[in-house]
Design an enzyme around this catalytic site. Sequence first.
Site, PDB file in Angstrom:
ATOM      1  CG  ASP A  31     -50.275 -30.706  55.288  1.00 35.99           C
ATOM      2  OD1 ASP A  31     -51.146 -29.983  55.820  1.00 35.99           O
ATOM      3  OD2 ASP A  31     -50.046 -30.721  54.056  1.00 35.99           O
ATOM      4  N   GLY A  89     -52.555 -29.200  46.927  1.00 31.87           N
ATOM      5  CA  GLY A  89     -51.154 -29.469  47.242  1.00 31.87           C
ATOM      6  C   GLY A  89     -50.963 -30.285  48.509  1.00 31.87           C
ATOM      7  CG  HIS A  90     -52.315 -29.191  51.599  1.00 28.73           C
ATOM      8  ND1 HIS A  90     -51.352 -28.813  52.508  1.00 28.73           N
ATOM      9  CD2 HIS A  90     -52.683 -28.067  50.934  1.00 28.73           C
ATOM     10  CE1 HIS A  90     -51.153 -27.508  52.406  1.00 28.73           C
ATOM     11  NE2 HIS A  90     -51.950 -27.027  51.459  1.00 28.73           N
ATOM     12  CB  ALA A 142     -48.031 -15.041  42.504  1.00 24.98           C
ATOM     13  CG  HIS A 200     -46.856 -22.040  49.521  1.00 20.48           C
ATOM     14  ND1 HIS A 200     -47.333 -23.328  49.448  1.00 20.48           N
ATOM     15  CD2 HIS A 200     -46.825 -21.575  48.246  1.00 20.48           C
ATOM     16  CE1 HIS A 200     -47.577 -23.636  48.183  1.00 20.48           C
ATOM     17  NE2 HIS A 200     -47.273 -22.598  47.438  1.00 20.48           N
ATOM     18  N   GLY A 236     -59.887  -5.014  58.105  1.00 21.90           N
ATOM     19  CA  GLY A 236     -58.803  -4.049  58.019  1.00 21.90           C
ATOM     20  C   GLY A 236     -57.444  -4.605  58.363  1.00 21.90           C
TER      21      GLY A 236
END
Lengths: 560, 560
Positions: B205, B376-377, B242, B86, B59
């Site tokens: 990262d 992407g990493h 998106a 992002h 929830g």
Amino acid sequence: MSALPTDLLPPPPLEPGTLRVVALGGLGEVGRNMSVLEYDGKLLLIDCGVLFPEEHQPGVDVILPDFDYIADRLGDVEALVLTHGHEDHIGAVPYLLALRPDIPVIGSRLTLAFVAAKLKEHRISATTREVKEGERAAFGDFHCEFVAVNHSIPDALAVAVTTPAGTVLNTGDFKMDQLPLDGRITDLRAFARLGTEGVDLFMVDSTNAEVPGFVTPEREIGPVLDQVFAESQQRIVVASFASHVHRVQQVLNAAHAHGRKVALVGRSMVRNMGVAVDLGYLTLPGDVLIDLRQVTDLPDDQVVLMCTGSQGEPMAALSRMANGNHKVSIEPGDTVILASSLIPGNENAVYRVINGLMRLGARVVHSGNAKVHVSGHSAAGELLYCYNILRPKNVMPIHGETRHLIANGALAVKTGVPPERVMIAEDGVVVDLRDGKANIVGAVPCGFVYVDGSSVGKLTDDELQDRRVLGEEGFISVFVAADFAAKTIVAGPTIRARGVAEDDAVLDSLVEQVRQSVETSLAEGANPHQAQQAVRRVVGRFASNRLRRRPMIVPVVLGV
Amino acid sequence: MSALPTDLLPPPPLEPGTLRVVALGGLGEVGRNMSVLEYDGKLLLIDCGVLFPEEHQPGVDVILPDFDYIADRLGDVEALVLTHGHEDHIGAVPYLLALRPDIPVIGSRLTLAFVAAKLKEHRISATTREVKEGERAAFGDFHCEFVAVNHSIPDALAVAVTTPAGTVLNTGDFKMDQLPLDGRITDLRAFARLGTEGVDLFMVDSTNAEVPGFVTPEREIGPVLDQVFAESQQRIVVASFASHVHRVQQVLNAAHAHGRKVALVGRSMVRNMGVAVDLGYLTLPGDVLIDLRQVTDLPDDQVVLMCTGSQGEPMAALSRMANGNHKVSIEPGDTVILASSLIPGNENAVYRVINGLMRLGARVVHSGNAKVHVSGHSAAGELLYCYNILRPKNVMPIHGETRHLIANGALAVKTGVPPERVMIAEDGVVVDLRDGKANIVGAVPCGFVYVDGSSVGKLTDDELQDRRVLGEEGFISVFVAADFAAKTIVAGPTIRARGVAEDDAVLDSLVEQVRQSVETSLAEGANPHQAQQAVRRVVGRFASNRLRRRPMIVPVVLGV
């Protein structure tokens, strides 16, 4: 092969000389495998397993095949044939036998031993018959031949069923490891002979049909374990499935070779390996096994713990170790090996366990960073061998989600099976075999049967929907007792909200709105039901506008 | 590097000349990235993202970084630097600005455009400053240099922050595609120069640190798309994130090359690509874009639908197409491409969508059967390049679960960074940089802040636990109103049970038990609270013994 038929009608009556095949589970999902073969009014059942629930089926213990189709014809069942001892093939046997206890249960030695252990827990005794590879047996008109297949549990069988309508070969779960640890390969000679004699319908395991190539031999795991054991200077914990006798064997061997003792952890692991040792499927090198209580007497570099919990199950030993809630505490430098697949849907749970173990300083070896697991199901390359050796007239992919069934059917077509002879069917779809041709002739209702605590088949999709709402949004309940004659509230309004994140003060403002609503209803001469509906609207509006949420609303207005 | 410290104390006061780094999110999870740099009483914030909930957080809409540590020092914040657009780096900006609206927000052009669109929805206006790769800017004592990095969204930046305590380089999210579509590579020349000048703390990262080797170049997806487009004779549906401008660009290019038009489907896809076109990040080949309403005017083999829903989100267009609940109906022979990763935890949902599409006869192309997505990493091989080019004095892996952070730290050690100079820290762990050495000096509280409807930070772990119980087991509530003076029940017992799978008759037997319990309590002179506790025990025993379950029990006994 094309889109699945979605508008099937009930099938026509079964014509003489026709064999009918209906799956009551396992087609459209990975689990609860069960097929019904019908000939001349008699039934042969193959497998009777459970399916484990997904996250949209909260609180469900297991899911059963839908027995409805055979419920009023159980007297016609000649036998239940079990291909192997995994839960998704035997787990529902107690529920079937609860309906008719004397159905003859047919299977290999280890399969029946696992079934017996399960039935004992359910306090059911069964009529069983042990069969072996190469053996033939008739159950009424169903003439069965059992064929050895290799899988991730010993003693698995395929079954060829011959009736006057032709021969059906059901593989059970299988792969084609050409150098299995126990030397028991999938018997392609028998497949070839059956193919020469003519396989009219080939019901074939689809689990890995999307995976190109061939499954790595199980024995290649041994050297990897050996390497990890050689590098470990402290305790080693290995997690695997509780029925994977060969995986456990390799761990015992590696432990023995490196001067370590193994303690089995977890009820199902201890029970199943006890059975496997008793029946000779698991060989103990030296006195390798110790009791968990003896672990603390040994130096850390002489200990292996063999446990369950490789899927991140929160109550299993491994999860509790990762959380520091187990009597075995993980120390920096310990090694943990997850020697199993990661079943889709369990990723978050498994990674939580891995993160917890690494946080404690453990080295974690898993299928993502080492070859410590191989699948038990034939990949596409192996399936192609099968199709070419068998040259079946008709094919019915079984055991899998729709994507697996379709991928398997495509492999059949590549080997020359005509597309119209490939039956892409889901649970309940009726396939008739007649004159060497299989056709989809209709469908029968086939739903999900949920086991939930003591209830079997009572949990409905509506109740699951209620659970999803409760789990996502919680509920607000409001209680009021009123004297509708005197038009006064005598008790309440009292609000109980759970799973709704709000300060008490916010809900206090709702009490006043409810009181006004009930007083208005009383003044207007409403009855308790009308007053209750008015309260529902008030609470619903409050939740939507003020909280921007949609909890379940449970209003109770009682007249005194 | 060793086990994570679990018993950290509050940090000492910050000494002069020391830089302090604390992550308020993103260390121990993939999402809600946010770091605080503190020097001489002033703060610089890097990123401010959201985390998406897992199944044990039912929830919850999103999870925010825990702003508590800076809540009473917002006046000291010099700026918020955003590395890219992002959600896991910008999603929590509106919640931070709600606390202090005039914090300067620094970012690249596209990043700020995506932030602006988001702030507009929250009706917040921000003070922004656009920066470019190569640019330098000072925010108080924090001297920043921005460095181009390549990622799965255009215009991403790393940021080097120099204070008198030394230089910190934060990569944001990045990979090292050497032939990116837009020619904008991760600027290793700048990394090399910074390394030569001296990077005291490298915040890097970790997302793909466990993945060996190198990420496939984005442009290798183009030929795969081209091939799939060439084979398709009907409609093509492509689902992706998106914000993935380059992926959409490749789809537009493939569509144009094959004489197809593209309709964008979904609010976020339409909005983001509108921004990308306006700012020049997305190039439209010819008049390739059409409106969704024009789709029916074109032959099927001239249509591409570009939509979201690649993670199986139930309300997204793709899920609704798979269920047959979308105005675009999938026909046998249509092609659907899932051009995105499968984020762990979403497997079941995604496979439900794939099964649904295949059931309708579609061909489904996804990362499991074709190279239609790249990450992407940076993978491990790329990270090694970074460490060797930078030769950082201290390393702090960021962006990842514990397993990712530890894997990244191990890579640093392999390149020669001393283990004691690798800071494996989780959220709230305090790292001080002083005299070229970083050390963990303590920890501050850092919890999960849940957004749930209109509530921010009110949902507690207890309430989540309530939701889990409700979702798994449902509840049984019992309502009784009694006159405790007259020792009589005036209303009820009334039972409401939801998510509990039982016949009404079963619950009716409970009514009688509750009535007897309350009557006993009344006879014994109990007060309402005592009577309520007795009812709780009766209902609990009933659920446990009779139903073999543990629903939430909500007894309400009111005195009139």
